[in-house]
Design a protein around this motif. Structure first.
Motif, PDB file in Angstrom:
ATOM      1  N   SER A 189       4.014   5.839  -5.388  1.00  0.00           N
ATOM      2  CA  SER A 189       4.012   5.859  -6.847  1.00  0.00           C
ATOM      3  C   SER A 189       3.041   6.915  -7.376  1.00  0.00           C
ATOM      4  O   SER A 189       3.387   7.696  -8.273  1.00  0.00           O
ATOM      5  N   ASP A 190       1.824   6.951  -6.813  1.00  0.00           N
ATOM      6  CA  ASP A 190       0.843   7.967  -7.202  1.00  0.00           C
ATOM      7  C   ASP A 190       1.363   9.366  -6.919  1.00  0.00           C
ATOM      8  O   ASP A 190       1.214  10.279  -7.738  1.00  0.00           O
ATOM      9  N   TYR A 191       1.991   9.546  -5.783  1.00  0.00           N
ATOM     10  CA  TYR A 191       2.539  10.846  -5.403  1.00  0.00           C
ATOM     11  C   TYR A 191       3.608  11.293  -6.394  1.00  0.00           C
ATOM     12  O   TYR A 191       3.618  12.443  -6.861  1.00  0.00           O
ATOM     13  N   LYS A 192       4.512  10.383  -6.754  1.00  0.00           N
ATOM     14  CA  LYS A 192       5.589  10.724  -7.690  1.00  0.00           C
ATOM     15  C   LYS A 192       5.034  11.096  -9.059  1.00  0.00           C
ATOM     16  O   LYS A 192       5.526  12.012  -9.714  1.00  0.00           O
ATOM     17  N   LYS A 193       3.992  10.366  -9.514  1.00  0.00           N
ATOM     18  CA  LYS A 193       3.370  10.686 -10.798  1.00  0.00           C
ATOM     19  C   LYS A 193       2.783  12.096 -10.782  1.00  0.00           C
ATOM     20  O   LYS A 193       2.931  12.849 -11.740  1.00  0.00           O
ATOM     21  N   LYS A 194       2.119  12.438  -9.701  1.00  0.00           N
ATOM     22  CA  LYS A 194       1.536  13.778  -9.586  1.00  0.00           C
ATOM     23  C   LYS A 194       2.623  14.841  -9.588  1.00  0.00           C
ATOM     24  O   LYS A 194       2.465  15.903 -10.193  1.00  0.00           O
ATOM     25  N   GLN A 195       3.734  14.572  -8.924  1.00  0.00           N
ATOM     26  CA  GLN A 195       4.842  15.527  -8.876  1.00  0.00           C
ATOM     27  C   GLN A 195       5.427  15.722 -10.271  1.00  0.00           C
ATOM     28  O   GLN A 195       5.770  16.839 -10.669  1.00  0.00           O
ATOM     29  N   GLU A 237       0.832  -1.207   0.000  1.00  0.00           N
ATOM     30  CA  GLU A 237       0.000   0.000   0.000  1.00  0.00           C
ATOM     31  C   GLU A 237       0.865   1.254   0.000  1.00  0.00           C
ATOM     32  O   GLU A 237       0.569   2.229  -0.696  1.00  0.00           O
ATOM     33  N   GLU A 292       3.918   1.604  -1.216  1.00  0.00           N
ATOM     34  CA  GLU A 292       4.539   1.765  -2.520  1.00  0.00           C
ATOM     35  C   GLU A 292       3.549   2.332  -3.532  1.00  0.00           C
ATOM     36  O   GLU A 292       3.908   3.175  -4.361  1.00  0.00           O
ATOM     37  N   GLU A 293       2.299   1.880  -3.467  1.00  0.00           N
ATOM     38  CA  GLU A 293       1.274   2.399  -4.368  1.00  0.00           C
ATOM     39  C   GLU A 293       1.038   3.889  -4.123  1.00  0.00           C
ATOM     40  O   GLU A 293       0.941   4.683  -5.058  1.00  0.00           O
ATOM     41  N   ILE A 294       0.960   4.266  -2.872  1.00  0.00           N
ATOM     42  CA  ILE A 294       0.739   5.674  -2.515  1.00  0.00           C
ATOM     43  C   ILE A 294       1.917   6.527  -2.987  1.00  0.00           C
ATOM     44  O   ILE A 294       1.735   7.597  -3.584  1.00  0.00           O
TER      45      ILE A 294
END
Length: 136
Positions: A121-127, A115, A117-119
């Motif tokens: 990953s989403d954060y990095k994509k948004k950045q 969980e 790592e998923e969070i």
């Protein structure tokens, strides 16, 4: 109990001013400064104590002239702010029986890491999207 620095004693509020409260300690009077009444900001001391209240105070200091500095907030026992366990993990093992599987420490830790790592990953994509939009 004698009046010594560090001792916690009980006294009675005899007078309240805009800067603090005077406490009678068996014939001697000490001052609780408004900043030593509570852990939160105190605008009006009368919202916290009133004349005649019995309070436990900690003796902070006694100067050469006999002035006694007191603290109400340090005179009470510190209560931990967190008194419950995390709701996501059932420590009693009851939820193992319900799910039919085993919830070993390793399983719980594995789920947590997935969980997390998923969070991340989403954060990095948004950045990355934000960074690209700023450059455009």
């Amino acid at each position: 109990m004698t009046l010594e620095v560090g001792n916690i004693v009980e006294g009675t509020v005899v007078n309240i001013t805009n800067f603090g409260a005077f406490i009678d300690l068996n014939g001697k009077t000490g001052l609780v400064h408004i900043s030593e009444v509570a852990d939160t900001y105190v605008k009006d001391i009368k919202e916290f104590i009133k004349e005649g209240d019995k309070v436990k105070v900690k003796v902070l200091g006694i100067d050469a002239n006999g002035k006694i500095s007191l603290s109400i907030k340090q005179g009470v026992a510190i209560i931990p702010k967190r008194t419950t366990r995390p709701a996501d993990v059932e420590w009693s093992g009851q939820d193992r029986k319900k799910s039919g599987g085993s919830n070993s420490f390793e399983d719980i830790m594995s789920k947590f890491m997935k969980e997390s790592e998923e969070i991340m990953s989403d954060y990095k994509k948004k950045q990355e999207v934000r960074t690209k939009n700023r450059r455009s």
